[in-house]
Design an enzyme around this catalytic site. Sequence first.
Site, PDB file in Angstrom:
ATOM      1  N   LEU A  66      -9.612  -8.421 -14.524  1.00 53.45           N
ATOM      2  CA  LEU A  66      -9.969  -9.524 -13.565  1.00 53.45           C
ATOM      3  C   LEU A  66     -11.134  -9.177 -13.039  1.00 53.45           C
ATOM      4  CD1 LEU A  66      -6.467  -9.314 -11.788  1.00 53.45           C
ATOM      5  CD2 LEU A  66      -7.156 -11.044 -13.682  1.00 53.45           C
ATOM      6  N   ASP A  76      -9.544   2.116 -20.439  1.00 55.09           N
ATOM      7  CA  ASP A  76      -9.740   0.925 -21.242  1.00 55.09           C
ATOM      8  C   ASP A  76     -11.207   0.515 -21.390  1.00 55.09           C
ATOM      9  OD1 ASP A  76      -8.968  -1.298 -23.143  1.00 55.09           O
ATOM     10  OD2 ASP A  76      -9.450  -2.566 -21.573  1.00 55.09           O
ATOM     11  N   HIS A 133      -4.145  -2.696 -27.580  1.00 59.68           N
ATOM     12  CA  HIS A 133      -4.643  -3.857 -28.609  1.00 59.68           C
ATOM     13  C   HIS A 133      -4.778  -3.266 -30.093  1.00 59.68           C
ATOM     14  CE1 HIS A 133      -8.157  -1.416 -27.481  1.00 59.68           C
ATOM     15  NE2 HIS A 133      -8.238  -2.263 -26.158  1.00 59.68           N
ATOM     16  N   ASP A 160      -5.441  -9.003 -23.366  1.00 63.40           N
ATOM     17  CA  ASP A 160      -7.027  -8.274 -23.260  1.00 63.40           C
ATOM     18  C   ASP A 160      -7.964  -9.501 -22.774  1.00 63.40           C
ATOM     19  OD1 ASP A 160      -8.740  -6.620 -23.124  1.00 63.40           O
ATOM     20  OD2 ASP A 160      -9.044  -6.356 -25.214  1.00 63.40           O
TER      21      ASP A 160
END
Lengths: 441, 330
Positions: free
Chosen positions: A67, A156, A236, A319
């Site tokens: 975000l 991440d 992912h 993602d």
Amino acid sequence: MARDLLIIGGRIIDADQNIDAAGDLLISDGKFSQIGSPGTLPSKNADVIDAAGCIVCQGFIDLHCHLRDPGFEEKETIATGTKAAAAGGFTTVCCMPNTNPPIDSRASVEYVIRTAAQSGTIRVLPIGCITKGRKGAELSEMYDLADAGVIGFSDDGSTVANPQLLQKAMEYSRTLGLPIIEHCEDPMLAKDGYMHEGWVSTRLGLKGVPTAAEEVIIARDIALAQLTKAKLHIAHVSTAGSVEMIRRAKEAGISITAEVTPHHLTLTHERVMRTGRGNRSELLYDTNAKVNPPLRTEEDIAALIAGLKAGVIDCIATDHAPHHEIDKLCEFGLAAFGISGFETALGSLMTLVHNGHLDMKALIAALTAVPSRILGKNYGIPAGIKIGSTADIVIFDPDKEWTVRSSDFASKGKNTPLEGQALKGKVKATIYYGAVVYSEG
Amino acid sequence: MADLSLSTGLPETSPDVWKHEHVLDVDDFSRDEIDLVHEVADAMGEILTREVKKVPTLRGKTVVTMFYEASTRTRASFELAAKNLSADTVNLDASKSSVTKGESFIDSLRTIQALGADVIIIRHSHSGAPYLASRSVHAHIVNAGDGWHAHPSQSLLDTYTIRKHLGTLEDKKIAIVGDILHSRVAHSNLWGMSKLGAQIVLCGPQTLLPLDTEGFISRSGLSGVTVEPVIEKALKDADIVMALRLQLERQQAGLLPTIREYVQRYAITAERLRLAKPNALLLHPGPVNEGIELSPEVAYGAQSVIQEQVTNGVAIRMALLYLVCGRKHN
């Protein structure tokens, strides 16, 4: 007293309760008050949504999105990001902590939760950093972060390169009962790589990231999860080899779950070179297809789909990685990694259903019940479509054809490799706590 | 042969085989287009033999060289080519100025366009940069080398040089030796030479070859290209031997144990060159690391056409500038 909401004529699918039937839903005070056969529920004092031809299911849950707030508000804010998520059918999103500052302190977790409550459209669950500042050197204050409300830990964007440090992080996270969400990419093998290492990278003269960059870290992390008995969630997954290792780890009883993105399920590395449209001979070097991990091959896609069907890959996460135009309108090697994914996720994934690769119920489970189970705790996410439960639902038309126009995105990130592409399957309305938070314009 | 009576400049019309707004790589050149470039280069070569090496073809046109990577030879070659055609030239050493000021590539391009550039010649360390440029501004873009990707004018001058000696590339065996993986010269030549019917053998240590070279060849639609890691086999009966420059940083990056070992296994020496056909041509895109990829006696030996490559480069670049912007547009 707010008016009721009546949803009529839809096909209700609830993966957890094994429901798949035509029916109407009445929502009162944010909760399901009645569930009935088509045409049997009272419409008095209710706003009616006609869901004929549509599927009605629990709102989607995204375990992995960016975000960008705080720090990169030119790319996205919690307000625009949640609006985009709602447009994509999501009612719960877990946001990654690679912001500025990174979410590695109680104060920054509280910022995200407070901002989401003030300006967000849907439920936002923050993920905290594994290491301070995502630098991979010292653990963040994981107890404090858990108390403040993080649902898991991740650096991440980077792997925790030091295995000893990751082991300690797993020991902490096990005590806290929260997952470690690993971005698996060996920093040396992936160094300066821009795309999948294969014939297209050679054709374009771009340094590639070999599949082994992901696989060696997954192998390491599986060994550490076995050692520590921590909950490990692989972010992912992009390669066939990774799917195979996760399958074996699950067979060995190791506590591991995994996600795959819509783009890794549907696009190959050839997308970087040129689009599927027309017969343009000109090479594209499409920076909007530059993503980490990179788009791989047809064989990898086949293995990812097979893994998803077999439950080796547990769920689908977007993602969603919005970027500003200037982050992408530059030399391929200098462009940012990432795809703005909220608003194309369903349409992309429906391609797999329409092509017969994936069953509709399996797709919905991978977007709802399964990610909910991976989270492991309640966090206010409703348990499904049942009387008395909070009404978080999405209504989507599986057959609606539309063309991707990033200018129509609610997201600030217009970075999609699907610009101009025709997709089949679109969200009609998203309902969160019984209120319509997105309605197709 | 196109009618190119150059005494008063180049003709206002020329065969309509030429389809290119830009010169980005030779991969999308037709055989006829390559032939045309070579025919025009013949005419340009004639100009270069005159006492006054100048024609007014590009008078009033502005040619800008924009080099994001150090280069002396290619830049001088393009600049001379533009000047021989009477263009106004501006050289921007982007590797020193704009990048250090944080100016973006697109912004620099737009600025150069606003200054009135008709042709922008780009050398860039990032593969694909000239493609981005071609979509960003109206000027004609000529790729003077992008990353590991392409160096079309080099390929056109290499095939031109070979044709001048052997007449044709059809069924000629060409051994390209060295750092194939990082070589834009090799990549463009794969296209240029195979389009002209050559049989190409790629030779180098596996760390300097693509991960899956065969897959790359077949999936890209290249024909007549094979891989042979043993140099003696690769050179056997070759009509043309092309050595590539070895960037010494490849050794530092761990791709080669030592330069010494590379020289022992892959340097083109007089002894190895004897494995090729008796009058095989020796090419090198320059600058040569003497004693590394080529031993000095072959670099300056009878079979070497390295200096001719340089001279032909000016003619080829004149031809390219003429074809992209020197003709009257309809």
